[in-house]
Motif scaffolding. Structure first.
Motif, PDB file in Angstrom:
ATOM      1  N   SER A  51       0.845  -1.193   0.000  1.00 13.29           N
ATOM      2  CA  SER A  51       0.000   0.000   0.000  1.00 13.29           C
ATOM      3  C   SER A  51       0.876   1.236   0.000  1.00 13.29           C
ATOM      4  N   ILE A  52       0.418   2.270  -0.684  1.00 11.21           N
ATOM      5  CA  ILE A  52       1.019   3.594  -0.569  1.00 11.21           C
ATOM      6  C   ILE A  52       0.174   4.369   0.436  1.00 11.21           C
ATOM      7  N   VAL A  53       0.801   4.837   1.497  1.00 13.99           N
ATOM      8  CA  VAL A  53       0.096   5.535   2.576  1.00 13.99           C
ATOM      9  C   VAL A  53       0.302   7.036   2.405  1.00 13.99           C
ATOM     10  N   LEU A  54      -0.792   7.736   2.159  1.00 20.40           N
ATOM     11  CA  LEU A  54      -0.701   9.173   1.894  1.00 20.40           C
ATOM     12  C   LEU A  54      -1.038  10.029   3.105  1.00 20.40           C
ATOM     13  N   SER A  55      -1.703   9.445   4.095  1.00 22.67           N
ATOM     14  CA  SER A  55      -2.051  10.199   5.296  1.00 22.67           C
ATOM     15  C   SER A  55      -1.918   9.297   6.520  1.00 22.67           C
ATOM     16  N   LYS A  56      -1.664   9.894   7.674  1.00 18.40           N
ATOM     17  CA  LYS A  56      -1.385   9.103   8.872  1.00 18.40           C
ATOM     18  C   LYS A  56      -2.587   8.290   9.339  1.00 18.40           C
ATOM     19  N   ASP A  57      -3.777   8.730   8.991  1.00 15.27           N
ATOM     20  CA  ASP A  57      -4.945   7.964   9.413  1.00 15.27           C
ATOM     21  C   ASP A  57      -5.130   6.678   8.609  1.00 15.27           C
ATOM     22  N   ARG A  58      -4.277   6.460   7.594  1.00 13.87           N
ATOM     23  CA  ARG A  58      -4.347   5.239   6.787  1.00 13.87           C
ATOM     24  C   ARG A  58      -3.230   4.251   7.124  1.00 13.87           C
ATOM     25  N   ILE A  59      -2.382   4.609   8.068  1.00 15.95           N
ATOM     26  CA  ILE A  59      -1.241   3.737   8.396  1.00 15.95           C
ATOM     27  C   ILE A  59      -1.711   2.393   8.931  1.00 15.95           C
ATOM     28  N   ARG A  60      -2.640   2.400   9.871  1.00 15.03           N
ATOM     29  CA  ARG A  60      -3.100   1.144  10.472  1.00 15.03           C
ATOM     30  C   ARG A  60      -3.740   0.243   9.423  1.00 15.03           C
ATOM     31  N   THR A  61      -4.531   0.810   8.526  1.00 11.33           N
ATOM     32  CA  THR A  61      -5.163   0.007   7.469  1.00 11.33           C
ATOM     33  C   THR A  61      -4.107  -0.647   6.584  1.00 11.33           C
ATOM     34  N   ALA A  62      -3.060   0.118   6.237  1.00  7.78           N
ATOM     35  CA  ALA A  62      -1.998  -0.416   5.380  1.00  7.78           C
ATOM     36  C   ALA A  62      -1.221  -1.517   6.088  1.00  7.78           C
ATOM     37  N   VAL A  63      -0.949  -1.331   7.369  1.00  9.69           N
ATOM     38  CA  VAL A  63      -0.231  -2.351   8.142  1.00  9.69           C
ATOM     39  C   VAL A  63      -1.058  -3.631   8.223  1.00  9.69           C
ATOM     40  N   ASP A  64      -2.351  -3.487   8.466  1.00 13.69           N
ATOM     41  CA  ASP A  64      -3.221  -4.661   8.556  1.00 13.69           C
ATOM     42  C   ASP A  64      -3.280  -5.403   7.217  1.00 13.69           C
ATOM     43  N   LYS A  65      -3.291  -4.664   6.116  1.00 17.79           N
ATOM     44  CA  LYS A  65      -3.305  -5.300   4.789  1.00 17.79           C
ATOM     45  C   LYS A  65      -2.028  -6.095   4.569  1.00 17.79           C
ATOM     46  N   ALA A  66      -0.892  -5.503   4.895  1.00 21.38           N
ATOM     47  CA  ALA A  66       0.385  -6.207   4.732  1.00 21.38           C
ATOM     48  C   ALA A  66       0.480  -7.401   5.664  1.00 21.38           C
ATOM     49  N   ALA A  67      -0.120  -7.279   6.856  1.00 20.65           N
ATOM     50  CA  ALA A  67      -0.047  -8.348   7.852  1.00 20.65           C
ATOM     51  C   ALA A  67      -0.792  -9.601   7.427  1.00 20.65           C
ATOM     52  N   GLU A  68      -1.651  -9.491   6.396  1.00 17.15           N
ATOM     53  CA  GLU A  68      -2.317 -10.687   5.872  1.00 17.15           C
ATOM     54  C   GLU A  68      -1.316 -11.657   5.259  1.00 17.15           C
ATOM     55  N   PHE A  69      -0.109 -11.153   4.967  1.00 23.12           N
ATOM     56  CA  PHE A  69       0.911 -11.971   4.320  1.00 23.12           C
ATOM     57  C   PHE A  69       2.127 -12.209   5.216  1.00 23.12           C
ATOM     58  N   GLY A  70       2.033 -11.843   6.484  1.00 23.69           N
ATOM     59  CA  GLY A  70       3.145 -12.091   7.389  1.00 23.69           C
ATOM     60  C   GLY A  70       3.127 -11.148   8.573  1.00 23.69           C
ATOM     61  N   GLU A  71       3.726 -11.572   9.658  1.00 26.33           N
ATOM     62  CA  GLU A  71       3.687 -10.810  10.900  1.00 26.33           C
ATOM     63  C   GLU A  71       4.574  -9.565  10.870  1.00 26.33           C
ATOM     64  N   GLU A  72       5.561  -9.538   9.998  1.00 28.76           N
ATOM     65  CA  GLU A  72       6.496  -8.410   9.969  1.00 28.76           C
ATOM     66  C   GLU A  72       6.277  -7.581   8.710  1.00 28.76           C
ATOM     67  N   ILE A  73       6.263  -6.274   8.898  1.00 26.26           N
ATOM     68  CA  ILE A  73       5.940  -5.348   7.815  1.00 26.26           C
ATOM     69  C   ILE A  73       7.036  -4.293   7.708  1.00 26.26           C
ATOM     70  N   ILE A  74       7.415  -3.983   6.478  1.00 29.87           N
ATOM     71  CA  ILE A  74       8.370  -2.917   6.218  1.00 29.87           C
ATOM     72  C   ILE A  74       7.595  -1.637   5.917  1.00 29.87           C
ATOM     73  N   MET A  75       7.875  -0.593   6.703  1.00 28.77           N
ATOM     74  CA  MET A  75       7.351   0.743   6.412  1.00 28.77           C
ATOM     75  C   MET A  75       8.501   1.517   5.775  1.00 28.77           C
ATOM     76  N   GLU A  76       8.331   1.840   4.501  1.00 25.68           N
ATOM     77  CA  GLU A  76       9.427   2.388   3.704  1.00 25.68           C
ATOM     78  C   GLU A  76       9.089   3.800   3.220  1.00 25.68           C
ATOM     79  N   GLU A  77      10.070   4.658   3.275  1.00 22.99           N
ATOM     80  CA  GLU A  77       9.891   6.016   2.764  1.00 22.99           C
ATOM     81  C   GLU A  77       9.473   5.980   1.295  1.00 22.99           C
ATOM     82  N   PHE A  78       8.463   6.750   0.944  1.00 26.63           N
ATOM     83  CA  PHE A  78       8.034   6.832  -0.453  1.00 26.63           C
ATOM     84  C   PHE A  78       8.912   7.842  -1.185  1.00 26.63           C
ATOM     85  N   VAL A  79       9.461   7.423  -2.318  1.00 26.73           N
ATOM     86  CA  VAL A  79      10.338   8.289  -3.107  1.00 26.73           C
ATOM     87  C   VAL A  79       9.540   8.835  -4.294  1.00 26.73           C
ATOM     88  N   PRO A  80       9.186  10.119  -4.273  1.00 29.19           N
ATOM     89  CA  PRO A  80       8.474  10.698  -5.422  1.00 29.19           C
ATOM     90  C   PRO A  80       9.352  10.614  -6.669  1.00 29.19           C
TER      91      PRO A  80
END
Length: 309
Positions: free
Chosen positions: A155-184
């Motif tokens: 997921s590309i997270v554009l606002s802080k209120d979407r962070i939890r949703t993005a983490v939960d989506k990634a967590a469907e595929f594993g317990e550990e998630i990488i939060m990576e800086e988006f490079v425009p």
């Protein structure tokens, strides 16, 4: 090309595909395309839909001399299959167990890139269910599973209120998630084949997000081959691809995904040791731009199993 398919006709080749990872369907498409190419070339080839619990017996029963690995995701790309094949003295395409495992593990590969002086986006590891403080995660950012490919769970997270949703989506595929800086900037990729870079590919999506849907479902995704970069950017992209490939000790073929920032800087995202080989896959596009058709690409990859094992 120097490779002559006739020299391979003394060997029985197994195309390994399927498996039970989240990328099973893509793997089957890749494997079926390779299988057809080898049939048309006249090779002695069998298709093996891999069953992890029965894999060792599948290989024994098949009587193959060499394996073309078209397995995506865990078991196929994490070094497990490679280790089993080595124990059975069977030639196989692609990287060895250690390099395969390191490439699939986004955290391990990022640490390796950093040690080798390869520019990467900033990142943080979080765990499913962790109490995440949004104050120390900058947006926009990218959330993705630590161990998946094909942009599954991304997921590309554009606002802080979407962070939890993005983490939960990634967590469907594993317990550990990488939060990576988006490079425009621009999405590019470089294939590496037998130690040489293929033409750079640029990916242009409708919404700027190259996720699973954009890769395999959308009709709006465009591919520019060779990418329309200036001479310096093009050279730097290919150099970064070669350096990332070498940093992980990869052999044969890989595909290195990158971002070209608005300032002209190359950021390496990850290395795929078993790139997709479907009709929408990037490696065959790059090979075609270099004058290599799909069958020639597959044969060249197969030769690597004998020359680099």
């Amino acid at each position: 090309m120097n490779e002559k398919p006739g020299l391979l006709k003394n060997y029985k080749i197994g195309v390994l595909a399927g498996g039970s990872s989240s990328e099973r369907e893509i793997s089957l498409k890749s494997g079926e395309a390779v299988f057809r190419a080898f049939q048309e070339t006249g090779l002695n080839v069998v298709f093996i839909d891999v069953k992890e619990h029965d894999f060792s017996f599948q290989i024994d029963r098949s009587g193959i001399d060499a394996a073309f690995i078209a397995l995506h995701g865990r078991f196929g790309e994490d070094g497990t299959v490679q280790k089993i094949l080595e124990e059975k003295n069977i030639y196989y395409t692609g990287s060895d167990p250690e390099s395969s495992a390191q490439a699939l593990d986004k955290l391990a590969s990022k640490k390796r890139f950093r040690d080798e002086g390869i520019r990467i986006p900033g990142y943080r590891l979080v765990r499913a269910g962790e109490d995440i403080s949004c104050s120390d995660i900058r947006v926009p950012c990218v959330a993705k599973p630590r161990y998946e490919g094909s942009s599954l769970g991304l997921s590309i997270v554009l606002s802080k209120d979407r962070i939890r949703t993005a983490v939960d989506k990634a967590a469907e595929f594993g317990e550990e998630i990488i939060m990576e800086e988006f490079v425009p900037g621009r999405e590019i990729t470089v294939g590496v084949l037998d130690g040489a870079p293929l033409p750079v590919v640029e990916i242009v999506t409708a919404d700027g997000i190259y996720d699973y849907g954009a890769k395999y479902q959308s009709d709006d995704t465009e591919y520019v081959v060779p990418a329309g970069l200036n001479e310096v950017e093009y050279r730097r992209a290919q150099e970064a691809g070669l350096k990332a490939h070498a940093a992980l000790g990869c052999r044969g073929v890989s595909r290195v995904d990158m971002r070209l920032s608005d300032k002209g800087e190359i950021f390496v995202l990850e290395v795929n040791t078993i790139p997709g080989l479907t009709e929408r896959s990037l490696l065959p596009m790059a090979a075609k731009a270099s004058g290599m058709d799909f069958s020639q690409l597959c044969v060249k990859m197969l030769y690597g199993a004998f020359t680099e094992s």
